[in-house]
Design a protein around this motif. Structure first.
Motif, PDB file in Angstrom:
ATOM      1  N   ARG A 142       0.819  -1.380   0.055  1.00 34.25           N
ATOM      2  CA  ARG A 142      -0.007  -0.265   0.004  1.00 34.25           C
ATOM      3  C   ARG A 142       0.824   1.357   0.204  1.00 34.25           C
ATOM      4  NH1 ARG A 142      -3.300  -2.839   3.531  1.00 34.25           N
ATOM      5  NH2 ARG A 142      -2.252  -1.893   5.383  1.00 34.25           N
ATOM      6  N   ASP A 143       1.978   1.132   0.945  1.00 34.61           N
ATOM      7  CA  ASP A 143       2.688   2.310   0.899  1.00 34.61           C
ATOM      8  C   ASP A 143       3.605   2.398  -0.426  1.00 34.61           C
ATOM      9  OD1 ASP A 143       2.293   2.789   3.671  1.00 34.61           O
ATOM     10  OD2 ASP A 143       3.757   2.081   4.380  1.00 34.61           O
ATOM     11  N   GLY A 144       4.089   1.550  -0.911  1.00 36.77           N
ATOM     12  CA  GLY A 144       4.719   1.720  -2.419  1.00 36.77           C
ATOM     13  C   GLY A 144       3.785   2.357  -3.380  1.00 36.77           C
ATOM     14  N   ILE A 145       2.559   1.747  -3.322  1.00 35.61           N
ATOM     15  CA  ILE A 145       1.476   2.342  -4.427  1.00 35.61           C
ATOM     16  C   ILE A 145       1.186   3.603  -4.192  1.00 35.61           C
ATOM     17  CG2 ILE A 145      -0.825   1.926  -5.096  1.00 35.61           C
ATOM     18  CD1 ILE A 145      -0.416  -0.940  -4.919  1.00 35.61           C
ATOM     19  N   LYS A 146       1.080   4.089  -2.836  1.00 34.46           N
ATOM     20  CA  LYS A 146       0.830   5.424  -2.523  1.00 34.46           C
ATOM     21  C   LYS A 146       2.120   6.258  -2.852  1.00 34.46           C
ATOM     22  CE  LYS A 146      -0.547   8.435   1.100  1.00 34.46           C
ATOM     23  NZ  LYS A 146      -0.990   8.576   2.544  1.00 34.46           N
ATOM     24  N   ASN A 147       3.272   5.758  -2.682  1.00 35.63           N
ATOM     25  CA  ASN A 147       4.438   6.490  -3.019  1.00 35.63           C
ATOM     26  C   ASN A 147       4.600   6.819  -4.714  1.00 35.63           C
ATOM     27  OD1 ASN A 147       5.365   6.934  -0.544  1.00 35.63           O
ATOM     28  ND2 ASN A 147       6.818   5.163  -0.643  1.00 35.63           N
ATOM     29  N   TYR A 148       4.295   5.850  -5.511  1.00 37.87           N
ATOM     30  CA  TYR A 148       4.093   5.753  -7.052  1.00 37.87           C
ATOM     31  C   TYR A 148       3.035   6.793  -7.197  1.00 37.87           C
ATOM     32  CZ  TYR A 148       7.646   2.371  -7.788  1.00 37.87           C
ATOM     33  OH  TYR A 148       8.722   1.721  -7.580  1.00 37.87           O
ATOM     34  N   LEU A 149       2.043   6.853  -6.716  1.00 39.81           N
ATOM     35  CA  LEU A 149       0.809   7.748  -6.986  1.00 39.81           C
ATOM     36  C   LEU A 149       1.310   9.039  -6.716  1.00 39.81           C
ATOM     37  CD1 LEU A 149      -2.065   8.500  -7.417  1.00 39.81           C
ATOM     38  CD2 LEU A 149      -2.514   7.981  -5.227  1.00 39.81           C
ATOM     39  N   VAL A 150       1.993   9.362  -5.868  1.00 37.91           N
ATOM     40  CA  VAL A 150       2.511  11.007  -5.515  1.00 37.91           C
ATOM     41  C   VAL A 150       3.689  11.520  -6.669  1.00 37.91           C
ATOM     42  CG1 VAL A 150       4.137  12.303  -4.090  1.00 37.91           C
ATOM     43  CG2 VAL A 150       2.173  10.808  -3.024  1.00 37.91           C
ATOM     44  N   ILE A 151       4.309  10.223  -7.016  1.00 35.60           N
ATOM     45  CA  ILE A 151       5.335  10.505  -8.108  1.00 35.60           C
ATOM     46  C   ILE A 151       4.609  10.784  -9.406  1.00 35.60           C
ATOM     47  CG2 ILE A 151       7.245   9.324  -9.430  1.00 35.60           C
ATOM     48  CD1 ILE A 151       8.109   7.859  -6.843  1.00 35.60           C
ATOM     49  N   THR A 152       3.823   9.958  -9.685  1.00 35.39           N
ATOM     50  CA  THR A 152       2.887  10.003 -10.892  1.00 35.39           C
ATOM     51  C   THR A 152       2.437  11.430 -10.986  1.00 35.39           C
ATOM     52  OG1 THR A 152       1.073   8.960 -10.124  1.00 35.39           O
ATOM     53  CG2 THR A 152       2.685   7.862 -11.641  1.00 35.39           C
ATOM     54  N   ASP A 153       1.760  11.918 -10.145  1.00 30.79           N
ATOM     55  CA  ASP A 153       1.071  13.105  -9.800  1.00 30.79           C
ATOM     56  C   ASP A 153       2.061  14.275 -10.008  1.00 30.79           C
ATOM     57  OD1 ASP A 153      -1.686  12.440  -9.463  1.00 30.79           O
ATOM     58  OD2 ASP A 153      -1.357  12.538  -7.351  1.00 30.79           O
ATOM     59  N   GLN A 154       3.254  14.242  -9.357  1.00 34.22           N
ATOM     60  CA  GLN A 154       4.268  15.297  -9.661  1.00 34.22           C
ATOM     61  C   GLN A 154       4.696  15.181 -11.103  1.00 34.22           C
ATOM     62  OE1 GLN A 154       6.932  13.927  -6.425  1.00 34.22           O
ATOM     63  NE2 GLN A 154       6.126  15.184  -4.964  1.00 34.22           N
ATOM     64  N   LEU A 155       4.954  14.090 -11.538  1.00 35.62           N
ATOM     65  CA  LEU A 155       5.559  13.949 -12.945  1.00 35.62           C
ATOM     66  C   LEU A 155       4.557  14.615 -13.867  1.00 35.62           C
ATOM     67  CD1 LEU A 155       7.265  13.093 -15.280  1.00 35.62           C
ATOM     68  CD2 LEU A 155       6.270  10.713 -15.313  1.00 35.62           C
ATOM     69  N   ALA A 156       3.153  14.384 -13.818  1.00 28.41           N
ATOM     70  CA  ALA A 156       2.136  14.923 -14.540  1.00 28.41           C
ATOM     71  C   ALA A 156       1.983  16.483 -14.248  1.00 28.41           C
ATOM     72  CB  ALA A 156       0.813  14.286 -14.193  1.00 28.41           C
ATOM     73  N   ASP A 157       2.344  16.913 -13.195  1.00 30.95           N
ATOM     74  CA  ASP A 157       2.341  18.347 -13.062  1.00 30.95           C
ATOM     75  C   ASP A 157       3.600  19.032 -13.703  1.00 30.95           C
ATOM     76  OD1 ASP A 157      -0.147  18.265 -11.440  1.00 30.95           O
ATOM     77  OD2 ASP A 157       1.012  18.531  -9.481  1.00 30.95           O
ATOM     78  N   ASN A 158       4.767  18.361 -13.777  1.00 32.53           N
ATOM     79  CA  ASN A 158       5.878  18.915 -14.223  1.00 32.53           C
ATOM     80  C   ASN A 158       5.773  19.016 -15.831  1.00 32.53           C
ATOM     81  OD1 ASN A 158       7.232  19.205 -12.000  1.00 32.53           O
ATOM     82  ND2 ASN A 158       8.345  17.332 -12.091  1.00 32.53           N
ATOM     83  N   LEU A 159       4.901  17.860 -16.336  1.00 29.19           N
ATOM     84  CA  LEU A 159       4.526  17.834 -17.980  1.00 29.19           C
ATOM     85  C   LEU A 159       3.639  18.794 -18.328  1.00 29.19           C
ATOM     86  CD1 LEU A 159       4.251  13.895 -18.337  1.00 29.19           C
ATOM     87  CD2 LEU A 159       6.128  15.112 -19.307  1.00 29.19           C
ATOM     88  N   HIS A 160       2.600  19.175 -17.333  1.00 25.39           N
ATOM     89  CA  HIS A 160       1.922  20.346 -17.643  1.00 25.39           C
ATOM     90  C   HIS A 160       2.530  21.586 -17.886  1.00 25.39           C
ATOM     91  CE1 HIS A 160      -2.055  22.550 -17.858  1.00 25.39           C
ATOM     92  NE2 HIS A 160      -1.303  23.353 -17.027  1.00 25.39           N
ATOM     93  N   ASP A 161       3.679  21.718 -16.942  1.00 28.79           N
ATOM     94  CA  ASP A 161       4.346  22.975 -16.862  1.00 28.79           C
ATOM     95  C   ASP A 161       5.050  23.244 -18.308  1.00 28.79           C
ATOM     96  OD1 ASP A 161       3.612  23.705 -14.339  1.00 28.79           O
ATOM     97  OD2 ASP A 161       5.324  23.046 -13.272  1.00 28.79           O
ATOM     98  N   PHE A 162       5.763  21.912 -18.861  1.00 28.04           N
ATOM     99  CA  PHE A 162       6.215  21.901 -20.068  1.00 28.04           C
ATOM    100  C   PHE A 162       5.311  22.418 -21.405  1.00 28.04           C
ATOM    101  CE2 PHE A 162       9.712  19.272 -18.321  1.00 28.04           C
ATOM    102  CZ  PHE A 162      10.924  20.096 -18.915  1.00 28.04           C
ATOM    103  N   VAL A 163       4.101  21.837 -21.031  1.00 32.17           N
ATOM    104  CA  VAL A 163       2.843  22.214 -22.206  1.00 32.17           C
ATOM    105  C   VAL A 163       2.797  23.702 -22.405  1.00 32.17           C
ATOM    106  CG1 VAL A 163       0.535  22.094 -22.899  1.00 32.17           C
ATOM    107  CG2 VAL A 163       1.707  19.912 -21.839  1.00 32.17           C
ATOM    108  N   VAL A 164       2.423  24.248 -20.950  1.00 33.39           N
ATOM    109  CA  VAL A 164       2.546  25.810 -20.741  1.00 33.39           C
ATOM    110  C   VAL A 164       3.798  26.518 -21.441  1.00 33.39           C
ATOM    111  CG1 VAL A 164       2.194  27.511 -19.208  1.00 33.39           C
ATOM    112  CG2 VAL A 164       1.011  25.647 -19.089  1.00 33.39           C
ATOM    113  N   LEU A 165       4.924  26.070 -21.121  1.00 37.74           N
ATOM    114  CA  LEU A 165       6.315  26.703 -21.634  1.00 37.74           C
ATOM    115  C   LEU A 165       6.201  26.456 -23.269  1.00 37.74           C
ATOM    116  CD1 LEU A 165       9.075  27.887 -20.971  1.00 37.74           C
ATOM    117  CD2 LEU A 165       9.737  25.719 -20.986  1.00 37.74           C
ATOM    118  N   PHE A 166       5.962  25.550 -23.661  1.00 34.13           N
ATOM    119  CA  PHE A 166       5.871  25.475 -24.981  1.00 34.13           C
ATOM    120  C   PHE A 166       4.881  26.036 -26.044  1.00 34.13           C
ATOM    121  CE2 PHE A 166       8.312  21.270 -24.243  1.00 34.13           C
ATOM    122  CZ  PHE A 166       9.635  21.693 -24.708  1.00 34.13           C
ATOM    123  N   ALA A 167       3.807  26.095 -25.452  1.00 38.07           N
ATOM    124  CA  ALA A 167       2.758  26.948 -25.879  1.00 38.07           C
ATOM    125  C   ALA A 167       2.911  28.418 -25.851  1.00 38.07           C
ATOM    126  CB  ALA A 167       1.408  26.714 -25.155  1.00 38.07           C
TER     127      ALA A 167
END
Length: 88
Positions: free
Chosen positions: A28-53
């Motif tokens: 459970r803890d491992g899955i929760k950690n990966y969930l946090v990581i994927t959320d952060q990664l998605a936020d970073n990718l969104h920042d790239f979308v804004v930057l490139f736009a």
């Protein structure tokens, strides 16, 4: 492969040299950690979308947007899995 958890069509494989030491709490803890990581990664990718736009680099923005969508879908899958495991 030592074990796997199956949820619908999603299979998470667990590889371990010492399967006896794996606990449901640890999973459970491992899955929760990966969930946090994927959320952060998605936020970073969104920042790239804004930057490139802003830079009028529509092709790169499109690529990053597609990546963000896929990572957010992965985060949803992990959240569902975490909820399911926490309920068991």
């Amino acid at each position: 492969m030592v074990g796997k958890i199956k949820r619908g069509e999603i299979i998470i494989m667990i590889f371990s040299e010492n399967f006896e030491r794996i606990t449901s709490e640890g999973l459970r803890d491992g899955i929760k950690n990966y969930l946090v990581i994927t959320d952060q990664l998605a936020d970073n990718l969104h920042d790239f979308v804004v930057l490139f736009a802003k830079e009028n680099d529509n092709e790169s923005a499109k690529v990053m947007n597609n990546a963000e969508i896929k990572v957010r879908k992965a985060a949803i899958i992990l959240a569902d899995l975490h909820e399911k495991i926490a309920a068991d």
